[in-house]
Design a protein around this motif. Structure first.
Motif, PDB file in Angstrom:
ATOM      1  N   ASP A  68       0.829  -1.195   0.000  1.00  0.00           N
ATOM      2  CA  ASP A  68       0.000   0.000   0.000  1.00  0.00           C
ATOM      3  C   ASP A  68       0.870   1.254   0.000  1.00  0.00           C
ATOM      4  O   ASP A  68       1.811   1.366   0.776  1.00  0.00           O
ATOM      5  CB  ASP A  68      -0.886  -0.034   1.252  1.00  0.00           C
ATOM      6  CG  ASP A  68      -1.953   1.044   1.257  1.00  0.00           C
ATOM      7  OD1 ASP A  68      -1.869   1.985   0.453  1.00  0.00           O
ATOM      8  OD2 ASP A  68      -2.859   0.935   2.099  1.00  0.00           O
ATOM      9  N   HIS A  69       0.528   2.208  -0.849  1.00  0.00           N
ATOM     10  CA  HIS A  69       1.262   3.479  -0.891  1.00  0.00           C
ATOM     11  C   HIS A  69       1.038   4.302   0.371  1.00  0.00           C
ATOM     12  O   HIS A  69       1.857   5.134   0.718  1.00  0.00           O
ATOM     13  CB  HIS A  69       0.871   4.300  -2.129  1.00  0.00           C
ATOM     14  CG  HIS A  69       1.307   3.677  -3.407  1.00  0.00           C
ATOM     15  ND1 HIS A  69       2.629   3.482  -3.722  1.00  0.00           N
ATOM     16  CD2 HIS A  69       0.593   3.169  -4.432  1.00  0.00           C
ATOM     17  CE1 HIS A  69       2.724   2.904  -4.900  1.00  0.00           C
ATOM     18  NE2 HIS A  69       1.494   2.689  -5.356  1.00  0.00           N
ATOM     19  N   GLY A  70      -0.068   4.069   1.084  1.00  0.00           N
ATOM     20  CA  GLY A  70      -0.360   4.781   2.313  1.00  0.00           C
ATOM     21  C   GLY A  70       0.103   4.025   3.549  1.00  0.00           C
ATOM     22  O   GLY A  70      -0.377   4.274   4.650  1.00  0.00           O
ATOM     23  N   LYS A  71       1.052   3.124   3.350  1.00  0.00           N
ATOM     24  CA  LYS A  71       1.512   2.258   4.434  1.00  0.00           C
ATOM     25  C   LYS A  71       1.994   3.046   5.649  1.00  0.00           C
ATOM     26  O   LYS A  71       1.618   2.745   6.779  1.00  0.00           O
ATOM     27  CB  LYS A  71       2.636   1.355   3.921  1.00  0.00           C
ATOM     28  CG  LYS A  71       3.302   0.517   4.971  1.00  0.00           C
ATOM     29  CD  LYS A  71       4.440  -0.299   4.356  1.00  0.00           C
ATOM     30  CE  LYS A  71       5.275  -0.974   5.400  1.00  0.00           C
ATOM     31  NZ  LYS A  71       6.339  -1.767   4.802  1.00  0.00           N
ATOM     32  N   ALA A  72       2.810   4.059   5.440  1.00  0.00           N
ATOM     33  CA  ALA A  72       3.374   4.821   6.569  1.00  0.00           C
ATOM     34  C   ALA A  72       2.263   5.442   7.412  1.00  0.00           C
ATOM     35  O   ALA A  72       2.329   5.422   8.639  1.00  0.00           O
ATOM     36  CB  ALA A  72       4.336   5.892   6.059  1.00  0.00           C
ATOM     37  N   GLY A  73       1.255   5.969   6.762  1.00  0.00           N
ATOM     38  CA  GLY A  73       0.144   6.567   7.492  1.00  0.00           C
ATOM     39  C   GLY A  73      -0.634   5.531   8.275  1.00  0.00           C
ATOM     40  O   GLY A  73      -1.022   5.769   9.420  1.00  0.00           O
ATOM     41  N   ARG A  74      -0.864   4.379   7.679  1.00  0.00           N
ATOM     42  CA  ARG A  74      -1.601   3.317   8.366  1.00  0.00           C
ATOM     43  C   ARG A  74      -0.815   2.787   9.565  1.00  0.00           C
ATOM     44  O   ARG A  74      -1.389   2.497  10.614  1.00  0.00           O
ATOM     45  CB  ARG A  74      -1.935   2.190   7.399  1.00  0.00           C
ATOM     46  CG  ARG A  74      -2.952   2.593   6.352  1.00  0.00           C
ATOM     47  CD  ARG A  74      -3.250   1.434   5.402  1.00  0.00           C
ATOM     48  NE  ARG A  74      -4.073   1.858   4.300  1.00  0.00           N
ATOM     49  CZ  ARG A  74      -5.400   1.877   4.321  1.00  0.00           C
ATOM     50  NH1 ARG A  74      -6.039   1.517   5.405  1.00  0.00           N
ATOM     51  NH2 ARG A  74      -6.083   2.265   3.271  1.00  0.00           N
ATOM     52  N   VAL A  75       0.494   2.684   9.402  1.00  0.00           N
ATOM     53  CA  VAL A  75       1.341   2.239  10.515  1.00  0.00           C
ATOM     54  C   VAL A  75       1.313   3.281  11.633  1.00  0.00           C
ATOM     55  O   VAL A  75       1.158   2.940  12.810  1.00  0.00           O
ATOM     56  CB  VAL A  75       2.788   1.967  10.040  1.00  0.00           C
ATOM     57  CG1 VAL A  75       3.726   1.742  11.223  1.00  0.00           C
ATOM     58  CG2 VAL A  75       2.812   0.765   9.097  1.00  0.00           C
ATOM     59  N   ALA A  76       1.432   4.554  11.272  1.00  0.00           N
ATOM     60  CA  ALA A  76       1.399   5.621  12.276  1.00  0.00           C
ATOM     61  C   ALA A  76       0.077   5.628  13.036  1.00  0.00           C
ATOM     62  O   ALA A  76       0.055   5.759  14.268  1.00  0.00           O
ATOM     63  CB  ALA A  76       1.637   6.978  11.616  1.00  0.00           C
ATOM     64  N   VAL A  77      -1.041   5.463  12.322  1.00  0.00           N
ATOM     65  CA  VAL A  77      -2.349   5.428  12.968  1.00  0.00           C
ATOM     66  C   VAL A  77      -2.424   4.245  13.927  1.00  0.00           C
ATOM     67  O   VAL A  77      -2.894   4.385  15.066  1.00  0.00           O
ATOM     68  CB  VAL A  77      -3.491   5.369  11.921  1.00  0.00           C
ATOM     69  CG1 VAL A  77      -4.805   4.947  12.554  1.00  0.00           C
ATOM     70  CG2 VAL A  77      -3.633   6.713  11.226  1.00  0.00           C
TER      71      VAL A  77
END
Length: 165
Positions: free
Chosen positions: A71-80
């Motif tokens: 997922d390109h939004g991986k960093a955001g999902r991990v941070a959340v």
């Protein structure tokens, strides 16, 4: 956090589904024993509970990273996943229950001192017993209150479906 595991294919979460979850209660036990132990022991109980909270948050971040590897939004999902888990656990497992047990025990010790002629060691042990016996009764109301608090505030910032489960 309370959750209902799926009936099949759900992996065991060691921070929620095993005895490890009881490490999150270390500070409540420490607060219950505050009248009997050195303050350093109480602070050590907070260190144990904080280590548990941090480990759970990192675990949820690791799981989010694995689940969204492409997922390109991986960093955001991990941070959340990390932030939501850490904030929820810090409030529901450490701050609010620690404060609650501290106040229950302080009030109990004060009232026992005013209303009984029991020797101080008996009052302290009674206070500890009251504190320990209070723990099971505060867990669910605190968990539900923290869910409501986060659902009404921090979690409104998350994209739908990204809060920790």
């Amino acid at each position: 956090m309370e959750h209902t595991p799926e009936k099949h294919s759900k992996e065991v979460d060691i921070y929620r589904d095993t005895w490890v979850r009881f490490l999150g209660y270390a500070n409540e036990v420490g607060e219950a024993f505050r009248a009997l132990v050195p303050v350093s022991a109480v602070w050590a109980s907070y260190a144990v509970a904080t280590a548990y909270v941090s480990a759970d948050a990192l675990d949820k971040g690791r799981k989010a990273a694995a689940a969204h590897a492409e997922d390109h939004g991986k960093a955001g999902r991990v941070a959340v996943a990390v932030v939501d888990t850490f904030v929820w656990q810090a409030l529901a497992s450490v701050a609010i229950p620690g404060f609650t047990i501290n106040r229950v025990c302080a009030t109990s010790l004060f009232l026992l001192g005013k209303t009984t002629r029991w020797p101080l060691p008996v009052r302290k042990w009674t206070t500890t017993a009251i504190g320990l016996s209070t723990i099971p009764f505060i867990i669910t109301p605190i968990d539900r209150s923290v869910d409501f608090l986060l659902d009404s505030s921090l979690r409104k910032l998350y994209v739908e479906g990204e809060k920790h489960e």
